[in-house]
Design an enzyme around this catalytic site. Structure first.
Site, PDB file in Angstrom:
ATOM      1  NE  ARG A 167      -3.815  -2.100   0.002  1.00  0.00           N
ATOM      2  CZ  ARG A 167      -3.615  -3.461  -0.585  1.00  0.00           C
ATOM      3  NH1 ARG A 167      -2.550  -3.400  -1.096  1.00  0.00           N
ATOM      4  NH2 ARG A 167      -4.612  -4.179  -0.515  1.00  0.00           N
ATOM      5  CB  SER A 244     -10.052  -0.903   3.044  1.00  0.00           C
ATOM      6  OG  SER A 244     -11.066  -1.937   2.712  1.00  0.00           O
ATOM      7  CD  GLU A 345      -6.202   0.913   2.005  1.00  0.00           C
ATOM      8  OE1 GLU A 345      -6.450   0.817   0.962  1.00  0.00           O
ATOM      9  OE2 GLU A 345      -6.153   0.128   2.545  1.00  0.00           O
TER      10      GLU A 345
END
Length: 351
Positions: A167, A244, A345
């Site tokens: 990520r 998310s 995130e």
């Protein structure tokens, strides 16, 4: 370049939250991107680059400078093959990501089929090394064309130069704010088989005697995402989210053992996810739910999706401050119980 003022940003995000941009430009070409950058510099304005608006939370006060929305379009499939037999697809940063995946699947090229249904634009995918259901864009990105704000030049970065990790990339870590993504080249496998490694996908195809093809895998992923409220469907009460909200923690072997011991002390067994175990990655959703935040938790304005524990949703009229307050509450409780600090995130803009 069409320069606008005091443009509301909330409608341009999937969570439908955020104040206005003082100045706003929608750039449809590289030349317009460069013109907008020059304008921001001439006025000493802070610059924020907006893609599909799917992975961010904008402050209630908005953005005090220039918001540059990348709207460059176009998907080109190269006719030749790379040395390892793959085909290059060159996609403009403003293209819908799911449209690009659909094009790849229709061309019977494997590598991104499990990333179906992810909202947002192509330009955002290398920034956070977007991934789902066993695939990451880092697996297929060959190069990224960028505008380098450091020297005001357009240059191409190879995959290795992007510093991809879970990520993350140089675009959201060491070189945050330096590059504007213009186009991305993906190397996909013609005639390749879909990747069916995640438990959800295996369950979906359980009992089948034949291997699913790319199109069937794409539809399965979209179906699973819809069940979890992770597919944008008009009218879905769980649909207004930033996706998310927390990353799955990646732990050291020692941290992983400590977490298993904490779970055992509570009479719980830390779930095993074969697709996550190679990097000692743990389900953030499991941690959130076992910390008292069940699906559907929250107030009438902001809460957790009834379909997925990782999605913080705007139930109507929510503010960015309310979203961040719930985020803080979840982080504090998870850390208190499990000794793990969850990392958000979405990108936080204007705070």
């Amino acid at each position: 370049m069409d320069l606008l003022e005091n443009i509301p940003l909330a409608p341009l995000t999937t969570i439908k939250i955020g104040g206005p941009a003082k100045f706003f430009v929608e750039a449809r070409s590289i030349a317009e991107v460069q013109e907008a950058v020059a304008f921001a510099r001439s006025r000493a304005l802070p610059l924020f680059v907006l893609g599909g608006g799917s992975n961010l939370v904008i402050a209630d006060s908005g953005w005090p400078g220039l918001v540059l929305k990348i709207a460059i379009q176009g998907i080109d499939q190269h006719t030749g093959h790379t040395e390892d037999g793959k085909i290059l697809f060159d996609a403009a940063a403003g293209e819908s990501w799911d449209k690009f995946v659909s094009n790849a699947v229709m061309a019977r090229c494997a590598g991104v089929e499990c990333l179906s249904g992810i909202p947002g634009s192509v330009g955002g995918t290398p920034v956070q090394n977007v991934g789902a259901y066993g695939q990451e864009v880092a697996d297929t990105i060959a190069s990224v064309l960028v505008h380098d704000l450091k020297d005001n030049q357009v240059r191409e970065l190879c995959s290795e130069a992007c510093g991809f990790n879970y990520r993350s990339s140089i675009f959201n870590t060491t070189e945050r704010g330096r590059f504007i993504v213009l186009r991305v080249a993906y190397a996909l496998t013609p005639g390749g088989k879909p990747r069916i490694s995640y438990a959800d996908l295996k369950r979906h195809f359980e009992g089948r005697e034949t291997t699913p093809d790319l199109a069937e895998t794409r539809e399965a992923v979209r179906h699973i995402r819809a069940l979890k409220g992770m597919l944008i469907i008009p009218g879905d009460p769980d649909g207004e989210s930033a996706g998310s909200f927390f990353k799955n923690p990646v732990l050291s072997a020692e941290q992983h053992e400590e977490l298993k011991a904490r779970a055992a002390a509570r009479g719980l067994t830390l779930p095993s996810y074969p697709a996550l175990e190679t990097r000692k990655k743990v389900s953030a959703a499991w941690l959130v739910e076992r910390s008292g935040f069940a699906k559907g938790f929250g107030s009438h304005r902001v809460g957790i999706s009834s379909k997925h524990a990782l999605a913080i949703i705007n139930r109507g009229g929510a503010t960015a401050i309310e979203v961040l307050a719930l985020k803080d509450q979840i982080q504090h409780r998870v850390e208190e119980i499990w000794g793990i600090r969850l990392e958000p995130e979405p990108v936080m803009v204007g705070f």
